[in-house]
Scaffold this motif. Sequence first.
Motif, short mmCIF file in Angstrom:
data_model
loop_
_atom_site.label_atom_id
_atom_site.label_comp_id
_atom_site.label_asym_id
_atom_site.label_seq_id
_atom_site.Cartn_x
_atom_site.Cartn_y
_atom_site.Cartn_z
N ARG A 117 73.84 36.31 81.77
CA ARG A 117 74.72 35.71 80.77
C ARG A 117 75.48 36.84 80.05
N LEU A 118 76.71 37.06 80.45
CA LEU A 118 77.55 38.13 79.85
C LEU A 118 76.82 39.47 79.93
N PHE A 119 76.50 40.05 78.75
CA PHE A 119 75.86 41.36 78.74
C PHE A 119 74.34 41.28 78.77
N LEU A 120 73.81 40.08 78.76
CA LEU A 120 72.36 39.90 78.75
C LEU A 120 71.92 39.18 80.05
N SER A 121 70.66 39.38 80.38
CA SER A 121 70.05 38.71 81.54
C SER A 121 68.71 38.11 81.11
N HIS A 122 68.38 37.02 81.77
CA HIS A 122 67.11 36.36 81.44
C HIS A 122 66.16 36.48 82.64
N PHE A 123 64.94 36.92 82.34
CA PHE A 123 63.92 37.10 83.36
C PHE A 123 62.87 35.98 83.21
N ARG A 124 62.55 35.38 84.35
CA ARG A 124 61.50 34.37 84.34
C ARG A 124 60.55 34.66 85.50
N GLY A 125 59.32 34.96 85.14
CA GLY A 125 58.32 35.33 86.14
C GLY A 125 57.54 34.12 86.65
N SER A 126 56.37 34.40 87.28
CA SER A 126 55.51 33.35 87.87
C SER A 126 54.06 33.64 87.48
N PRO A 127 53.19 32.67 87.58
CA PRO A 127 51.80 32.88 87.15
C PRO A 127 51.03 33.88 88.01
N THR A 128 51.54 34.18 89.22
CA THR A 128 50.80 35.09 90.11
C THR A 128 51.42 36.48 90.17
N ASN A 129 52.36 36.76 89.33
CA ASN A 129 53.00 38.08 89.31
C ASN A 129 52.87 38.71 87.92
N HIS A 130 52.41 39.94 87.90
CA HIS A 130 52.26 40.69 86.65
C HIS A 130 53.54 41.51 86.42
N VAL A 131 54.19 41.31 85.29
CA VAL A 131 55.48 41.95 84.99
C VAL A 131 55.28 43.00 83.90
N VAL A 132 55.95 44.13 84.10
CA VAL A 132 55.97 45.20 83.08
C VAL A 132 57.44 45.49 82.75
N HIS A 133 57.81 45.25 81.47
CA HIS A 133 59.18 45.50 81.00
C HIS A 133 59.16 46.72 80.08
N LEU A 134 59.81 47.77 80.56
CA LEU A 134 59.89 49.01 79.78
C LEU A 134 61.31 49.12 79.21
N ARG A 135 61.32 49.46 77.92
CA ARG A 135 62.61 49.69 77.25
C ARG A 135 62.51 51.00 76.48
N ARG A 136 63.36 51.96 76.93
CA ARG A 136 63.35 53.32 76.36
C ARG A 136 61.97 53.96 76.49
N GLY A 137 61.33 53.68 77.66
CA GLY A 137 60.05 54.31 77.95
C GLY A 137 58.85 53.62 77.33
N LYS A 138 59.09 52.59 76.57
CA LYS A 138 57.98 51.86 75.92
C LYS A 138 57.88 50.44 76.50
N VAL A 139 56.67 49.93 76.49
CA VAL A 139 56.41 48.59 77.04
C VAL A 139 56.92 47.55 76.07
N ALA A 140 57.88 46.78 76.54
CA ALA A 140 58.41 45.70 75.71
C ALA A 140 57.72 44.36 76.05
N HIS A 141 57.50 44.10 77.31
CA HIS A 141 56.81 42.87 77.75
C HIS A 141 55.88 43.24 78.90
N GLU A 142 54.73 42.62 78.93
CA GLU A 142 53.77 42.89 80.01
C GLU A 142 52.84 41.67 80.15
N GLY A 143 52.59 41.31 81.43
CA GLY A 143 51.68 40.20 81.69
C GLY A 143 52.22 39.25 82.76
#
Length: 374
Positions: A7-33
Amino acid sequence: MADITKRLFLSHFRGSPTNHVVHLRRGKVAHEGTGQAFWFRPLSAVLAEVPVDDRELPMLFHARTKDFQDVAVQASMTYRFIDPAVATRRLDFAVDPLTGQWRATPLEQVATLLTELAQQHALTLIATLELAETLASGTAAVQERVAGGLAADERLAETGIGVIGVRVVAVKPEADVERALRTPTRELIQQEADRAGFERRALAVERERAITENELQSKIELAMREENLVAQEGQNARRRATEQAAAARIAAEGDSDRARIAAEGEAERARIATASNAERARIVAEADADALRTRSSANVEDLRAVGAAQAENEAAKLAAYAGLDRNVLFALALREFAGQLPEIGTVNLTPDVVTGLLSKLANGAGGAAQGAGS
């Protein structure tokens, strides 16, 4: 894989119950699980996605036994990432923030690693076993060695990979060797089959012999019974002939006695009949003579009575005719004459005939009157 919507300058991420996601922003963990959903900026975000479900890995490799025989090992393995955060640091699970696809092939790298480790442990074990031992107990031994070796492997623990189970499906030699190995067993089985067939044939022959012996014994028994029957029949026939001869002799004697008695009776009856017939003839003759004499006397008397009666009858007739008229006498004579004539169907009277007849009647009546007057 992840579902990313832009969506324009932003994006939306949607994971699944069987995948572990790690979101790093500027080297730090923003979202994980697992099961994460969030907005991020594609230019400043680093995404990594690790599957945490159980994964199946089929394996097929060759090994050489102690006696230099090649065998094929068919197995499968179940594993999963027990520490996905560590796995993201040891393996490249980075996700493209625009497409959501992995930038590398981390699962293929893990499959190669696990296959090589399992193959190493299996080859080490099979190299110490001979072919026959490998085929006899190789499946369980290889499974135990591979499972133990992978569980104790430090690299897998440091990578965050855990092996859930190992299954060895088969350990097979080459086709020619397998046929050669099967030959002794097949021969033993064939020998057992032949032995069973021979035993069956021997049993059949034995039973056939027993049946033949029973048949012969039955024939002998039947022959003996037939011999006894013939002897008994002969004895019965002799006894029957003896009885018949005795009966015939008795019958002949009876017939002779009856004939003698009958002859004597006939003679006696003839003698009696002769005497009786002579006496009866004499009596009959005397009776006939008496009857003849009686009939003769009676006939003479009867003839005398009949003659007297006829004479009296004629005298009475003449006495009756004496006082009658001539015409009456003529009519009586005509009646007597008519009784002597044959049957007449048709009578034609002419004057000549009537005249002649009347003249004959007149002459006859006159003669009769003359006779009566004399």
